[in-house]
Design a protein around this motif. Structure first.
Motif, PDB file in Angstrom:
ATOM      1  N   ARG A 159       0.858  -1.187   0.000  1.00 20.02           N
ATOM      2  CA  ARG A 159       0.000   0.000   0.000  1.00 20.02           C
ATOM      3  C   ARG A 159       0.896   1.240   0.000  1.00 20.02           C
ATOM      4  NH1 ARG A 159      -2.895  -3.356  -1.178  1.00 20.02           N
ATOM      5  NH2 ARG A 159      -4.949  -3.936  -0.342  1.00 20.02           N
ATOM      6  N   PRO A 160       0.919   2.043  -1.061  1.00 18.92           N
ATOM      7  CA  PRO A 160       0.179   1.819  -2.312  1.00 18.92           C
ATOM      8  C   PRO A 160       0.772   0.652  -3.110  1.00 18.92           C
ATOM      9  CG  PRO A 160       1.675   3.654  -2.547  1.00 18.92           C
ATOM     10  CD  PRO A 160       1.769   3.243  -1.116  1.00 18.92           C
ATOM     11  N   LYS A 161       0.003   0.163  -4.058  1.00 22.95           N
ATOM     12  CA  LYS A 161       0.427  -0.991  -4.847  1.00 22.95           C
ATOM     13  C   LYS A 161       1.616  -0.640  -5.739  1.00 22.95           C
ATOM     14  CE  LYS A 161      -4.075  -3.317  -5.063  1.00 22.95           C
ATOM     15  NZ  LYS A 161      -3.589  -4.514  -4.315  1.00 22.95           N
ATOM     16  N   CYS A 162       2.422  -1.670  -6.002  1.00 22.70           N
ATOM     17  CA  CYS A 162       3.569  -1.485  -6.895  1.00 22.70           C
ATOM     18  C   CYS A 162       3.070  -1.090  -8.289  1.00 22.70           C
ATOM     19  CB  CYS A 162       4.389  -2.770  -6.969  1.00 22.70           C
ATOM     20  SG  CYS A 162       5.128  -3.282  -5.382  1.00 22.70           S
ATOM     21  N   LYS A 163       3.728  -0.137  -8.894  1.00 21.30           N
ATOM     22  CA  LYS A 163       3.278   0.378 -10.169  1.00 21.30           C
ATOM     23  C   LYS A 163       3.597  -0.587 -11.307  1.00 21.30           C
ATOM     24  CE  LYS A 163       3.612   5.277  -8.934  1.00 21.30           C
ATOM     25  NZ  LYS A 163       4.215   6.590  -9.301  1.00 21.30           N
ATOM     26  N   ALA A 164       2.781  -0.492 -12.333  1.00 21.78           N
ATOM     27  CA  ALA A 164       3.028  -1.276 -13.542  1.00 21.78           C
ATOM     28  C   ALA A 164       4.204  -0.682 -14.302  1.00 21.78           C
ATOM     29  CB  ALA A 164       1.788  -1.291 -14.414  1.00 21.78           C
ATOM     30  N   LEU A 165       4.862  -1.531 -15.086  1.00 22.02           N
ATOM     31  CA  LEU A 165       6.009  -1.096 -15.882  1.00 22.02           C
ATOM     32  C   LEU A 165       5.717  -1.354 -17.358  1.00 22.02           C
ATOM     33  CD1 LEU A 165       8.892  -2.653 -13.745  1.00 22.02           C
ATOM     34  CD2 LEU A 165       8.017  -0.311 -13.644  1.00 22.02           C
ATOM     35  N   GLN A 166       6.251  -0.509 -18.206  1.00 22.07           N
ATOM     36  CA  GLN A 166       6.053  -0.704 -19.627  1.00 22.07           C
ATOM     37  C   GLN A 166       6.779  -1.965 -20.084  1.00 22.07           C
ATOM     38  OE1 GLN A 166       6.924   2.609 -22.140  1.00 22.07           O
ATOM     39  NE2 GLN A 166       5.553   4.030 -21.023  1.00 22.07           N
ATOM     40  N   TYR A 167       6.054  -2.784 -20.824  1.00 23.08           N
ATOM     41  CA  TYR A 167       6.588  -4.075 -21.250  1.00 23.08           C
ATOM     42  C   TYR A 167       7.849  -3.906 -22.094  1.00 23.08           C
ATOM     43  CZ  TYR A 167       6.765  -8.678 -23.482  1.00 23.08           C
ATOM     44  OH  TYR A 167       7.185  -9.905 -23.936  1.00 23.08           O
ATOM     45  N   GLU A 168       7.847  -2.979 -23.044  1.00 18.01           N
ATOM     46  CA  GLU A 168       8.980  -2.809 -23.942  1.00 18.01           C
ATOM     47  C   GLU A 168      10.233  -2.385 -23.190  1.00 18.01           C
ATOM     48  OE1 GLU A 168       9.125  -3.705 -26.958  1.00 18.01           O
ATOM     49  OE2 GLU A 168       6.996  -4.211 -27.192  1.00 18.01           O
ATOM     50  N   GLU A 169      10.067  -1.560 -22.145  1.00 20.06           N
ATOM     51  CA  GLU A 169      11.221  -1.142 -21.363  1.00 20.06           C
ATOM     52  C   GLU A 169      11.828  -2.317 -20.604  1.00 20.06           C
ATOM     53  OE1 GLU A 169      10.321   2.088 -18.830  1.00 20.06           O
ATOM     54  OE2 GLU A 169       9.808   3.486 -20.448  1.00 20.06           O
ATOM     55  N   VAL A 170      10.961  -3.164 -19.999  1.00 22.96           N
ATOM     56  CA  VAL A 170      11.461  -4.335 -19.269  1.00 22.96           C
ATOM     57  C   VAL A 170      12.122  -5.305 -20.240  1.00 22.96           C
ATOM     58  CG1 VAL A 170      10.814  -6.277 -17.790  1.00 22.96           C
ATOM     59  CG2 VAL A 170       9.706  -4.052 -17.484  1.00 22.96           C
ATOM     60  N   LEU A 171      11.540  -5.465 -21.421  1.00 19.14           N
ATOM     61  CA  LEU A 171      12.114  -6.368 -22.410  1.00 19.14           C
ATOM     62  C   LEU A 171      13.494  -5.880 -22.847  1.00 19.14           C
ATOM     63  CD1 LEU A 171      11.881  -8.769 -24.376  1.00 19.14           C
ATOM     64  CD2 LEU A 171      10.684  -7.237 -25.961  1.00 19.14           C
ATOM     65  N   ALA A 172      13.616  -4.596 -23.124  1.00 15.89           N
ATOM     66  CA  ALA A 172      14.908  -4.054 -23.554  1.00 15.89           C
ATOM     67  C   ALA A 172      15.945  -4.189 -22.447  1.00 15.89           C
ATOM     68  CB  ALA A 172      14.744  -2.590 -23.970  1.00 15.89           C
ATOM     69  N   LYS A 173      15.532  -3.935 -21.205  1.00 21.54           N
ATOM     70  CA  LYS A 173      16.473  -4.041 -20.084  1.00 21.54           C
ATOM     71  C   LYS A 173      16.872  -5.500 -19.860  1.00 21.54           C
ATOM     72  CE  LYS A 173      18.709  -2.024 -16.718  1.00 21.54           C
ATOM     73  NZ  LYS A 173      19.794  -1.061 -16.995  1.00 21.54           N
TER      74      LYS A 173
END
Length: 452
Positions: free
Chosen positions: A307-321
């Motif tokens: 609380r607050p909830k963990c934020k979502a991450l952009q898929y393309e950014e995680v894929l590139a990383k």
């Protein structure tokens, strides 16, 4: 039936023997110590000639035991006439025959027991009918065991993709292409459900995912026969080659660490990413704009307790990383693995396989020299071939010896850019066990856990 009026406790004061007859080709050796009796001697036969039973009958003329304990009366002979002949001879000598699994006890010596009652004709007829049925059942099992020792297929319909040949399975050319396309699709994309959908679309062959799983794992498609967890290798032509089977096994083991739906999901990161802060797995969610002209992909924690909830991450950014981290860290990880002498381990296993193959090649000479009979040689061949199959399985489970060369190729960023998402999923799961997102406020980083 005439029952002995004594108890097992009385047997401790008198001589008691046990008799075992079993076929080592399909039966495990019985354990007389688990029968609840104390035996002065145990007579054991595995050959239909029953030499130990004949020795017991001869010895009983001079010194008959008080009790003879066995599992079934049909062990006394291969025919009803042989059983009744041996049973009559023993009972005429005053031996109390006890068949544990038939609740049978013959008449004891008249000088020791009083008040015996004579069994009725229907009881005797029912007993003999049961003996004949058991003997027929044993003959069928012995026939199946003999075929198995010779490497012949079991009775019944041939599995899909094969037809029954003269003495082994033969590939059915009319449907084998369905299996080949199934295997090829799975080897490329690593998805059972995807391969099932592929052959349904291309060949109109509809199967369940469980059937597809069986096609991938059953030894019959690798050219082997299976009986009681023992594999007989190279009994017929394979549809799935050994090298392909090893790759299939690695893919299946890899998919066990992810959810079934994630294993066949179209996105390469599905089922691999977890949030280090909330320990929740992260799923791929799709969002479109109001006009539905553009699609956005995000990775969201599925069961976040923060609380607050963990934020979502952009898929393309995680894929590139993820690709960037693989290219940086994979060569060092593989370099540590190559210090393990995989080639030496594989050579040791292959030498053990060669030793057993040489032992199999020597068995015909031992039969010709009358050191072994043919049945014993067949049983030994069966056992050695099962041990060879187990060693081949261990050899297939070793990491590929060209892992260093593969890691060099995978560590090139351009390699990943040229792949489709299903192809990336294949390589991700070949090397990565999980991807952890480490958060530090608004910043985040990637931590990889490799398979090895």
């Amino acid at each position: 039936m005439i029952f002995c009026q004594r108890f097992e406790a009385d047997a401790k004061l008198m001589r008691t023997v046990a008799y075992l007859y079993y076929d080592a080709a399909w039966e495990d050796r019985p354990n007389p110590s688990a029968w609840g009796w104390q035996f002065d001697a145990v007579y054991e036969d595995t050959d239909p000639r029953r030499s130990q039973l004949q020795a017991l009958l001869v010895e009983s003329i001079q010194d008959p035991p008080a009790f003879l304990v066995l599992r079934h009366l049909e062990e006394l002979g291969d025919s009803l006439a042989a059983v009744t002949r041996a049973l009559s001879q023993l009972e005429s000598l005053g031996v109390c025959v006890v068949a544990l699994e038939q609740a049978y006890r013959s008449q004891a010596p008249a000088r020791e027991l009083d008040g015996q009652h004579v069994e009725s004709a229907p009881e005797r007829l029912a007993l003999f009918n049961g003996i004949q049925q058991q003997q027929r059942s044993r003959q069928i099992r012995q026939g199946h065991a003999l075929n198995r020792l010779k490497g012949l297929p079991p009775p019944g319909k041939a599995p899909y993709g094969y037809r029954r040949g003269r003495d082994r399975y033969a590939i059915d050319r009319s449907v084998a292409p369905v299996l080949r396309d199934f295997y090829d699709h799975f080897l490329i994309y690593g998805s059972v459900r995807g391969a099932v959908r592929h052959i349904a679309k291309k060949h109109n062959k509809k199967i369940s995912p469980s059937t597809g799983q069986r096609w991938l794992t059953h030894p019959v498609y690798r050219g082997d026969l299976l009986h009681r967890a023992a594999i007989q290798p190279d009994t017929h032509p394979p549809i799935l080659l050994r090298a392909e089977a090893a790759q299939v096994d690695r893919l299946l083991r890899r998919n066990q660490s992810v959810a079934p739906r994630a294993a066949s999901a179209p996105r390469s990161l599905s089922g691999l990413v977890t949030c280090q802060q909330c320990q929740s797995s992260m799923s791929v969610s799709r969002v479109t704009n109001q006009r539905q002209t553009r699609e956005y992909l995000y990775l969201r924690p599925t069961t976040c307790s923060q609380r607050p909830k963990c934020k979502a991450l952009q898929y393309e950014e995680v894929l590139a990383k993820t690709i960037e981290t693989i290219c940086q860290t994979l060569p060092q990880e593989v370099a540590g693995l190559t210090q393990i002498p995989l080639d030496r381990i594989a050579a040791g296993v292959m030498e053990a396989i060669a030793d057993k193959q040489r032992a199999i090649a020597q068995l015909p000479d031992l039969v010709e020299q009358q050191i072994l009979d043919e049945k014993t040689a067949n049983l030994r061949t069966y056992t050695l071939r099962a041990e060879i199959a187990e060693l081949q399985s261990k050899l297939a489970q070793l990491p590929p010896v060209n892992l260093l060369e593969t890691a060099k190729t995978v560590s090139i960023p351009q390699f990943w850019q040229d792949l489709s998402e299903p192809e990336r999923r294949f390589y991700f799961r070949e090397f990565i066990r999980s991807i952890e997102i480490a958060r530090d406020g608004a910043q985040w980083s990637i931590q990889l856990r490799f398979m090895f």
